[in-house]
Motif scaffolding. Structure first.
Motif, PDB file in Angstrom:
ATOM      1  N   LYS A   1       0.831  -1.205   0.000  1.00  0.00           N
ATOM      2  CA  LYS A   1       0.000   0.000   0.000  1.00  0.00           C
ATOM      3  C   LYS A   1       0.865   1.255   0.000  1.00  0.00           C
ATOM      4  CE  LYS A   1      -3.733   2.270   2.560  1.00  0.00           C
ATOM      5  NZ  LYS A   1      -4.594   2.227   3.770  1.00  0.00           N
ATOM      6  N   LEU A   2       1.934   1.240   0.778  1.00  0.00           N
ATOM      7  CA  LEU A   2       2.839   2.397   0.810  1.00  0.00           C
ATOM      8  C   LEU A   2       3.452   2.654  -0.560  1.00  0.00           C
ATOM      9  CD1 LEU A   2       4.749   1.829   4.196  1.00  0.00           C
ATOM     10  CD2 LEU A   2       2.822   3.355   3.747  1.00  0.00           C
ATOM     11  N   ILE A   3       3.790   1.559  -1.267  1.00  0.00           N
ATOM     12  CA  ILE A   3       4.395   1.692  -2.589  1.00  0.00           C
ATOM     13  C   ILE A   3       3.386   2.265  -3.580  1.00  0.00           C
ATOM     14  CG2 ILE A   3       5.410   0.455  -4.545  1.00  0.00           C
ATOM     15  CD1 ILE A   3       6.514  -1.583  -2.488  1.00  0.00           C
ATOM     16  N   VAL A   4       2.196   1.692  -3.605  1.00  0.00           N
ATOM     17  CA  VAL A   4       1.162   2.123  -4.557  1.00  0.00           C
ATOM     18  C   VAL A   4       0.765   3.577  -4.309  1.00  0.00           C
ATOM     19  CG1 VAL A   4      -1.239   1.773  -5.264  1.00  0.00           C
ATOM     20  CG2 VAL A   4       0.281  -0.190  -4.969  1.00  0.00           C
ATOM     21  N   GLU A   5       0.703   3.957  -3.043  1.00  0.00           N
ATOM     22  CA  GLU A   5       0.304   5.326  -2.699  1.00  0.00           C
ATOM     23  C   GLU A   5       1.484   6.299  -2.729  1.00  0.00           C
ATOM     24  OE1 GLU A   5      -1.588   5.045   1.102  1.00  0.00           O
ATOM     25  OE2 GLU A   5      -3.428   4.143   0.284  1.00  0.00           O
ATOM     26  N   ASP A   6       2.672   5.790  -3.017  1.00  0.00           N
ATOM     27  CA  ASP A   6       3.887   6.625  -2.997  1.00  0.00           C
ATOM     28  C   ASP A   6       3.985   7.400  -1.686  1.00  0.00           C
ATOM     29  OD1 ASP A   6       6.282   7.577  -3.976  1.00  0.00           O
ATOM     30  OD2 ASP A   6       5.374   9.299  -4.970  1.00  0.00           O
ATOM     31  N   SER A   7       3.820   6.662  -0.604  1.00  0.00           N
ATOM     32  CA  SER A   7       3.810   7.262   0.727  1.00  0.00           C
ATOM     33  C   SER A   7       5.144   7.931   1.056  1.00  0.00           C
ATOM     34  CB  SER A   7       3.525   6.173   1.772  1.00  0.00           C
ATOM     35  OG  SER A   7       3.773   6.667   3.070  1.00  0.00           O
ATOM     36  N   PRO A   8       5.105   9.090   1.719  1.00  0.00           N
ATOM     37  CA  PRO A   8       6.350   9.740   2.148  1.00  0.00           C
ATOM     38  C   PRO A   8       7.123   8.930   3.184  1.00  0.00           C
ATOM     39  CG  PRO A   8       4.427  10.867   3.048  1.00  0.00           C
ATOM     40  CD  PRO A   8       3.914   9.876   2.048  1.00  0.00           C
ATOM     41  N   LEU A   9       6.465   7.917   3.764  1.00  0.00           N
ATOM     42  CA  LEU A   9       7.166   7.047   4.720  1.00  0.00           C
ATOM     43  C   LEU A   9       8.122   6.080   4.027  1.00  0.00           C
ATOM     44  CD1 LEU A   9       4.208   6.039   7.089  1.00  0.00           C
ATOM     45  CD2 LEU A   9       6.076   7.634   7.591  1.00  0.00           C
ATOM     46  N   LEU A  10       7.841   5.766   2.770  1.00  0.00           N
ATOM     47  CA  LEU A  10       8.591   4.725   2.084  1.00  0.00           C
ATOM     48  C   LEU A  10      10.066   5.075   1.925  1.00  0.00           C
ATOM     49  CD1 LEU A  10       8.379   1.978   0.661  1.00  0.00           C
ATOM     50  CD2 LEU A  10       7.896   3.213  -1.471  1.00  0.00           C
ATOM     51  N   GLY A  11      10.364   6.303   1.511  1.00  0.00           N
ATOM     52  CA  GLY A  11      11.754   6.710   1.298  1.00  0.00           C
ATOM     53  C   GLY A  11      12.621   6.576   2.539  1.00  0.00           C
ATOM     54  N   PRO A  12      12.184   7.164   3.684  1.00  0.00           N
ATOM     55  CA  PRO A  12      12.975   6.995   4.913  1.00  0.00           C
ATOM     56  C   PRO A  12      13.135   5.538   5.342  1.00  0.00           C
ATOM     57  CG  PRO A  12      11.453   8.825   5.140  1.00  0.00           C
ATOM     58  CD  PRO A  12      11.106   8.140   3.849  1.00  0.00           C
ATOM     59  N   MET A  13      12.101   4.712   5.101  1.00  0.00           N
ATOM     60  CA  MET A  13      12.211   3.297   5.459  1.00  0.00           C
ATOM     61  C   MET A  13      13.293   2.617   4.630  1.00  0.00           C
ATOM     62  SD  MET A  13       8.121   2.514   5.817  1.00  0.00           S
ATOM     63  CE  MET A  13       8.262   0.740   5.800  1.00  0.00           C
ATOM     64  N   ILE A  14      13.335   2.926   3.339  1.00  0.00           N
ATOM     65  CA  ILE A  14      14.374   2.353   2.478  1.00  0.00           C
ATOM     66  C   ILE A  14      15.749   2.862   2.905  1.00  0.00           C
ATOM     67  CG2 ILE A  14      15.247   2.193   0.116  1.00  0.00           C
ATOM     68  CD1 ILE A  14      12.339   2.515  -0.846  1.00  0.00           C
ATOM     69  N   SER A  15      15.842   4.150   3.237  1.00  0.00           N
ATOM     70  CA  SER A  15      17.125   4.711   3.668  1.00  0.00           C
ATOM     71  C   SER A  15      17.625   4.056   4.947  1.00  0.00           C
ATOM     72  CB  SER A  15      17.014   6.226   3.864  1.00  0.00           C
ATOM     73  OG  SER A  15      17.031   6.894   2.619  1.00  0.00           O
ATOM     74  N   LEU A  16      16.712   3.738   5.866  1.00  0.00           N
ATOM     75  CA  LEU A  16      17.121   3.049   7.096  1.00  0.00           C
ATOM     76  C   LEU A  16      17.669   1.655   6.779  1.00  0.00           C
ATOM     77  CD1 LEU A  16      14.270   4.149   9.526  1.00  0.00           C
ATOM     78  CD2 LEU A  16      16.711   4.686   9.737  1.00  0.00           C
ATOM     79  N   HIS A  17      16.993   0.944   5.877  1.00  0.00           N
ATOM     80  CA  HIS A  17      17.532  -0.346   5.423  1.00  0.00           C
ATOM     81  C   HIS A  17      18.919  -0.142   4.831  1.00  0.00           C
ATOM     82  CE1 HIS A  17      18.285  -3.816   2.825  1.00  0.00           C
ATOM     83  NE2 HIS A  17      18.515  -2.918   1.880  1.00  0.00           N
ATOM     84  N   ASN A  18      19.070   0.842   3.940  1.00  0.00           N
ATOM     85  CA  ASN A  18      20.360   1.105   3.284  1.00  0.00           C
ATOM     86  C   ASN A  18      21.448   1.413   4.306  1.00  0.00           C
ATOM     87  OD1 ASN A  18      19.068   0.803   0.832  1.00  0.00           O
ATOM     88  ND2 ASN A  18      18.984   2.987   0.373  1.00  0.00           N
ATOM     89  N   MET A  19      21.098   2.217   5.307  1.00  0.00           N
ATOM     90  CA  MET A  19      22.089   2.591   6.319  1.00  0.00           C
ATOM     91  C   MET A  19      22.577   1.358   7.084  1.00  0.00           C
ATOM     92  SD  MET A  19      21.755   5.230   9.544  1.00  0.00           S
ATOM     93  CE  MET A  19      21.420   6.639   8.507  1.00  0.00           C
ATOM     94  N   GLY A  20      21.642   0.484   7.451  1.00  0.00           N
ATOM     95  CA  GLY A  20      22.036  -0.732   8.153  1.00  0.00           C
ATOM     96  C   GLY A  20      22.938  -1.611   7.314  1.00  0.00           C
ATOM     97  N   TYR A  21      22.596  -1.740   6.027  1.00  0.00           N
ATOM     98  CA  TYR A  21      23.410  -2.545   5.119  1.00  0.00           C
ATOM     99  C   TYR A  21      24.821  -1.974   4.982  1.00  0.00           C
ATOM    100  CZ  TYR A  21      25.425  -3.605   0.568  1.00  0.00           C
ATOM    101  OH  TYR A  21      26.306  -3.904  -0.432  1.00  0.00           O
ATOM    102  N   VAL A  22      24.911  -0.664   4.728  1.00  0.00           N
ATOM    103  CA  VAL A  22      26.221  -0.020   4.552  1.00  0.00           C
ATOM    104  C   VAL A  22      27.039  -0.134   5.834  1.00  0.00           C
ATOM    105  CG1 VAL A  22      27.394   2.178   4.152  1.00  0.00           C
ATOM    106  CG2 VAL A  22      25.424   1.550   2.746  1.00  0.00           C
ATOM    107  N   PHE A  23      26.405   0.078   6.976  1.00  0.00           N
ATOM    108  CA  PHE A  23      27.109  -0.002   8.259  1.00  0.00           C
ATOM    109  C   PHE A  23      27.699  -1.394   8.468  1.00  0.00           C
ATOM    110  CE2 PHE A  23      27.032  -0.945  12.853  1.00  0.00           C
ATOM    111  CZ  PHE A  23      27.902   0.044  13.302  1.00  0.00           C
ATOM    112  N   ASN A  24      26.929  -2.419   8.215  1.00  0.00           N
ATOM    113  CA  ASN A  24      27.415  -3.791   8.401  1.00  0.00           C
ATOM    114  C   ASN A  24      28.530  -4.133   7.423  1.00  0.00           C
ATOM    115  OD1 ASN A  24      25.753  -4.475  10.573  1.00  0.00           O
ATOM    116  ND2 ASN A  24      24.058  -5.043   9.232  1.00  0.00           N
ATOM    117  N   LEU A  25      28.414  -3.664   6.181  1.00  0.00           N
ATOM    118  CA  LEU A  25      29.469  -3.909   5.198  1.00  0.00           C
ATOM    119  C   LEU A  25      30.764  -3.233   5.627  1.00  0.00           C
ATOM    120  CD1 LEU A  25      30.455  -4.997   2.467  1.00  0.00           C
ATOM    121  CD2 LEU A  25      29.575  -2.889   1.412  1.00  0.00           C
TER     122      LEU A  25
END
Length: 201
Positions: free
Chosen positions: A106-130
């Motif tokens: 639903k967030l994707i279809v509605e282009d929710s403003p929450l989606l971007g920060p959620m993806i960035s948090l995933h990205n940050m965790g991935y980069v930090f672990n790498l």
């Protein structure tokens, strides 16, 4: 800060730092993960502390771009035209949490403003672990090469490998040897747009 995004330009800056800087140093705007890998490898040979910043994790907020785990610089753009629910198959703690408590589709279809920060948090965790893993690799070049071999989507993978060669030769044979052996490669790393930059090396 290096004058362009070519890893050869970054490693040329590293050569200058190696010979001329006797204090801790911070690199600005390192950018993509492949250049971060180069700096971590170089930091094992520099006598002082090296730090750097990179906003690659924030591709989520800006472009809805998800960094794919177990890869380097591989990305998936998530939007209404490409509604891939990466959170469902990612095993990181953040994505599991988001999937449990949010209706991702639903967030994707509605282009929710929450989606971007959620993806960035995933990205940050991935980069930090790498980055944490890379710091444990020390001077073991093969471990870095194993990761780089996974960078098949990189158009400049040969430049990245050459950059590692330059660092190794700098440490073992000195800057004069590097300047002679890699002269043409170093010159070619500067695009027409950056030709007005003063050479460091």
């Amino acid at each position: 800060k290096t004058p362009n995004n070519n890893p050869i330009s970054l490693v040329e800056t590293c050569c200058f730092v190696y010979d001329n800087i006797d204090t801790p140093i911070h690199f600005l705007g390192v950018g993509n993960i492949s250049k971060s890998i180069l700096l971590i490898y170089f930091s094992n040979f520099f006598k002082n502390k090296i730090s750097f910043d990179s906003s690659s994790y924030d591709l989520g907020t800006r472009y809805r771009t998800y960094l794919v785990p177990m890869s380097v610089n591989a990305k998936i753009q998530i939007n209404k035209q490409n509604p891939i629910n990466t959170f469902e198959f990612c095993n990181c703690n953040l994505c599991k949490l988001f999937s449990k408590h949010c209706d991702i589709k639903k967030l994707i279809v509605e282009d929710s403003p929450l989606l971007g920060p959620m993806i960035s948090l995933h990205n940050m965790g991935y980069v930090f672990n790498l980055m944490k893993y890379l710091e444990t690799c020390g001077t073991n070049r093969q471990k870095f090469m194993d990761i780089i071999e996974g960078m098949k989507s990189e158009t400049n993978i040969d430049d990245i490998k050459t950059s590692f060669d330059i660092i190794d030769d700098l440490v073992s044979k000195g800057s004069n040897y590097v300047k002679t052996k890699y002269k043409n490669i170093l010159l070619q790393s500067y695009s027409v747009d950056s030709s007005k930059q003063n050479k460091l090396f």
